[in-house]
Design an enzyme around this catalytic site. Structure first.
Site, PDB file in Angstrom:
ATOM      1  N   VAL A 175       0.992  -1.195  -0.203  1.00 54.55           N
ATOM      2  CA  VAL A 175       0.261   0.350  -0.175  1.00 54.55           C
ATOM      3  C   VAL A 175       0.346   1.063  -0.109  1.00 54.55           C
ATOM      4  O   VAL A 175       1.174   1.307   1.182  1.00 54.55           O
ATOM      5  CB  VAL A 175      -0.805  -0.124   1.216  1.00 54.55           C
ATOM      6  N   ILE A 203       0.184  -8.388   3.248  1.00 51.64           N
ATOM      7  CA  ILE A 203       0.150  -6.664   2.825  1.00 51.64           C
ATOM      8  C   ILE A 203       0.920  -6.173   3.311  1.00 51.64           C
ATOM      9  O   ILE A 203       1.120  -6.155   4.802  1.00 51.64           O
ATOM     10  CB  ILE A 203      -1.781  -6.377   3.161  1.00 51.64           C
ATOM     11  N   LYS A 204       1.427  -4.852   2.873  1.00 49.39           N
ATOM     12  CA  LYS A 204       2.311  -3.902   3.575  1.00 49.39           C
ATOM     13  C   LYS A 204       1.859  -2.974   3.598  1.00 49.39           C
ATOM     14  O   LYS A 204       1.701  -2.703   2.395  1.00 49.39           O
ATOM     15  CB  LYS A 204       3.569  -4.430   2.816  1.00 49.39           C
ATOM     16  N   THR A 205       1.591  -2.607   4.525  1.00 47.30           N
ATOM     17  CA  THR A 205       0.874  -0.906   5.269  1.00 47.30           C
ATOM     18  C   THR A 205       1.704  -0.405   6.090  1.00 47.30           C
ATOM     19  O   THR A 205       2.505  -1.207   6.756  1.00 47.30           O
ATOM     20  CB  THR A 205       0.179  -0.957   5.046  1.00 47.30           C
ATOM     21  N   ASP A 251       8.627  -4.649   8.613  1.00 46.96           N
ATOM     22  CA  ASP A 251       9.301  -3.941   6.760  1.00 46.96           C
ATOM     23  C   ASP A 251       9.871  -2.721   7.152  1.00 46.96           C
ATOM     24  O   ASP A 251       9.428  -2.092   7.076  1.00 46.96           O
ATOM     25  CB  ASP A 251       8.510  -4.979   6.050  1.00 46.96           C
TER      26      ASP A 251
END
Length: 290
Positions: A175, A203-205, A251
């Site tokens: 995202v 999902i990376k957000t 991350d």
């Protein structure tokens, strides 16, 4: 769901409701194939259920970045406590020894650089055959929800998901947030759910207010991005809050490789991700270690 999101008491809907029981340690992945589960188990530690990713893919859009001028020197120093390298194929092939045998989140989207006014315009930059050659554990594709490039970025995502599903390789949907975008709970509820509904397995957000709503409403694991450089104590507290509120990992890039002591910072974040340290105890560990 829209009514729930708009309800000021929506937190009661998300929090305290038991999650479905799972036979697999990665959220929402009970029914995927063996090969994909194997790759997901390389990403997410089977004991803690979480992951610590090191992002050093900045060069694909920013060029040489402070702290990453020499990937061949930085990465070996930090590798011991990292679960996943998030990187470009060029950075990996030229600077990172394959003997580290780490899980790889391979950056598969490509586009304009910071020298251009069209940074949000991207294409698929790595095909599935090269992802297989790179032994990628997952493929990372950037999306631009809420911009004029939303549709094309989602096309990049679904094409990558389709290719990955054929070969048992998960897709990590990223995202992205522009300079002028509102980074509020409602936006992240929308963006993370859309990417999961389209088939992204991870999902990376970004972390936000009421983050527990975002993780509860997303049926697959969420990994938070470290974002811009913060003071070490603040970065560790953010990581702790994110894990406490349902994130399955962190991350980090600049908050590790631009820290005063990157190696100690990596170890401190790993303590939060895998050993249930608080932000305070992790910072004390960082100060003692550095």
């Amino acid at each position: 769901m829209a009514d729930v999101v708009g309800n000021k008491n929506a937190k009661d809907y998300y929090i305290g409701v038991p999650q479905p029981k799972s036979s697999f340690h990665v959220k929402g992945m009970d029914h995927v194939d063996w090969g994909m589960k194997d790759r997901l188990s390389r990403i997410f530690n089977p004991k803690s259920g979480n992951t610590l990713m090191l992002a050093f893919d900045h060069g694909y859009i920013m060029g040489s970045t402070f702290g990453l001028e020499r990937l061949d020197l930085v990465i070996p120093e930090l590798a011991e406590d990292i679960d996943v390298f998030m990187a470009t194929r060029g950075g990996l092939r030229s600077c990172v020894p394959p003997t580290f045998n780490k899980a790889i989140a391979l950056r598969c989207s490509a586009g304009s650089t910071v020298a251009s006014e069209d940074v949000i315009k991207e294409v698929i930059g790595v095909d599935i055959e090269d992802a297989i050659r790179m032994n990628a554990s997952c493929m990372a594709v950037q999306t631009f929800i809420g911009t004029e490039e939303e549709k094309s970025s989602l096309q990049n995502l679904v094409k990558t998901i389709d290719a990955g599903n054929r070969y048992g390789i998960p897709t990590l949907g990223v995202v992205a947030v522009g300079k002028n975008m509102v980074r509020d709970t409602r936006f992240f509820l929308l963006a993370t759910r859309v990417l999961a509904e389209l088939g992204a397995q991870i999902i990376k957000t970004y972390y936000c207010d009421e983050f527990e709503k975002v993780t509860a409403a997303c049926p697959v694991p969420i990994v938070i991005a470290g974002g811009k450089k913060l003071p070490e104590e603040s970065a560790l507290e953010m990581a702790y809050k994110a894990i406490q509120e349902g994130a399955s990992g962190v991350d980090m890039g600049r908050n590790i490789f631009q820290a005063e002591n990157p190696k100690a910072m990596t170890k401190a974040v790993a303590k939060i991700v895998h050993e249930k340290y608080t932000g305070k105890t992790a910072y004390e560990f960082y100060m003692d270690t550095k």
